[in-house]
Design an enzyme around this catalytic site. Structure first.
Site, PDB file in Angstrom:
ATOM      1  N   ARG A 106      67.950  19.556 -79.992  1.00 16.73           N
ATOM      2  CA  ARG A 106      67.977  18.114 -80.091  1.00 16.73           C
ATOM      3  C   ARG A 106      67.413  17.571 -81.181  1.00 16.73           C
ATOM      4  O   ARG A 106      66.051  17.822 -81.612  1.00 16.73           O
ATOM      5  CB  ARG A 106      67.188  17.463 -78.747  1.00 16.73           C
ATOM      6  CG  ARG A 106      67.854  17.836 -77.494  1.00 16.73           C
ATOM      7  CD  ARG A 106      67.530  16.792 -76.371  1.00 16.73           C
ATOM      8  NE  ARG A 106      66.002  16.464 -76.620  1.00 16.73           N
ATOM      9  CZ  ARG A 106      65.471  15.731 -75.480  1.00 16.73           C
ATOM     10  NH1 ARG A 106      66.133  14.831 -74.754  1.00 16.73           N
ATOM     11  NH2 ARG A 106      64.063  15.509 -75.242  1.00 16.73           N
ATOM     12  N   ASP A 205      59.667  25.392 -75.780  1.00 15.34           N
ATOM     13  CA  ASP A 205      58.278  25.667 -76.185  1.00 15.34           C
ATOM     14  C   ASP A 205      57.340  26.125 -75.182  1.00 15.34           C
ATOM     15  O   ASP A 205      56.382  27.086 -75.450  1.00 15.34           O
ATOM     16  CB  ASP A 205      57.496  24.182 -76.625  1.00 15.34           C
ATOM     17  CG  ASP A 205      58.099  23.509 -77.925  1.00 15.34           C
ATOM     18  OD1 ASP A 205      58.622  24.494 -78.547  1.00 15.34           O
ATOM     19  OD2 ASP A 205      57.865  22.400 -78.241  1.00 15.34           O
TER      20      ASP A 205
END
Ligand code: PRP
Ligand code: URA
Length: 211
Positions: A106, A205
């Site tokens: 994104r 992450d």
């Protein structure tokens, strides 16, 4: 939210493990382990109705007709990076499935997906295609991924995620009403940066310890 194309897999084991994943102190190693464990339970649900056929076998006692998975071809498609956290468990359960990858990230400003990789098996039109990505936020990523899968010939597509926002379910259902969505939970809303609230943060992450 009561969408006919959405199944919430709210088994207590799934909910317990999801809570551990949400907690901010959970390590990347624990996060990956929990995601893989939940993926086994989500796979059980998404494949609940796949066909079996009878085969003659011999037990130590006698012969019998016993069910085995029919020859229906399965393709698991991981939306990178975080999709791989679900893919691992699914492949443990169905090692014979074909695998494809769609690399998307994104753009943090526009929230639009940027494609960097696409490789899927042949004969997509003959396969039950299960696309996987833990997070359904705006749905921009999975909508683009499913556009590409349909361009490649897929007609029978299901989507498995871990967490969905109501906004994402609505957007995906409008763009691809034929796609069944399986999720462990539907959260409250998206924040102004397109993150799921309360959510679990950035899945990629947290899986890989990046930021
Ligand atoms: C995350 C997630 C989805 C996407 C969902 O990926 O894994 O692919 O965001 O958001 P959306 O529904 O608003 O499109 P990200 O772009 O962070 O890439 P990564 O997996 O490489 O970290
Ligand atoms: N992608 C993520 O990883 N987390 C979110 O909350 C939204 C999109």
């Amino acid at each position: 939210m009561n969408e006919p194309n959405v199944t919430v897999v709210d088994h207590p084991l799934v909910q317990h493990k999801l809570t551990l994943m949400r907690e901010e102190d959970t390590s990347s190693a624990q996060f990956r382990t929990l995601l893989k464990e939940i993926s086994l339970l989500l796979t059980y649900e998404v494949l609940r109705d796949i066909p079996v056929e009878m085969r003659p076998i011999r037990t130590p006692m006698e012969e019998m007709q016993a069910p085995v998975l029919a020859g229906k071809k399965l393709a698991f498609i991981s939306v990178l990076r975080a999709g791989n956290g679900l893919l691992d468990g699914m492949l443990d359960l169905v090692p014979s499935a074909r695998v494809g990858y769609i690399g998307l990230y994104r753009d943090h400003e526009t929230l639009l997906p940027v494609e960097y990789y696409f490789k899927v098996p042949k004969d997509m039109e003959d396969r039950l295609v299960i696309a996987v990505d833990p997070m359904l936020a705006t749905a921009n990523s999975i909508t683009a991924a499913i556009d590409r899968l349909k361009e490649a010939g897929a007609t029978n597509i299901r989507f498995v995620c871990l967490l969905a926002a109501p906004e994402g379910i609505k957007a995906l259902s409008e763009a691809h009403p034929d796609v069944q969505i399986f999720t462990a939970a539907i959260d409250s809303h998206l924040n102004e940066n397109g993150y799921i609230i309360p959510g679990l943060g950035d899945a990629g992450d947290r899986m890989f310890g990046t930021k």
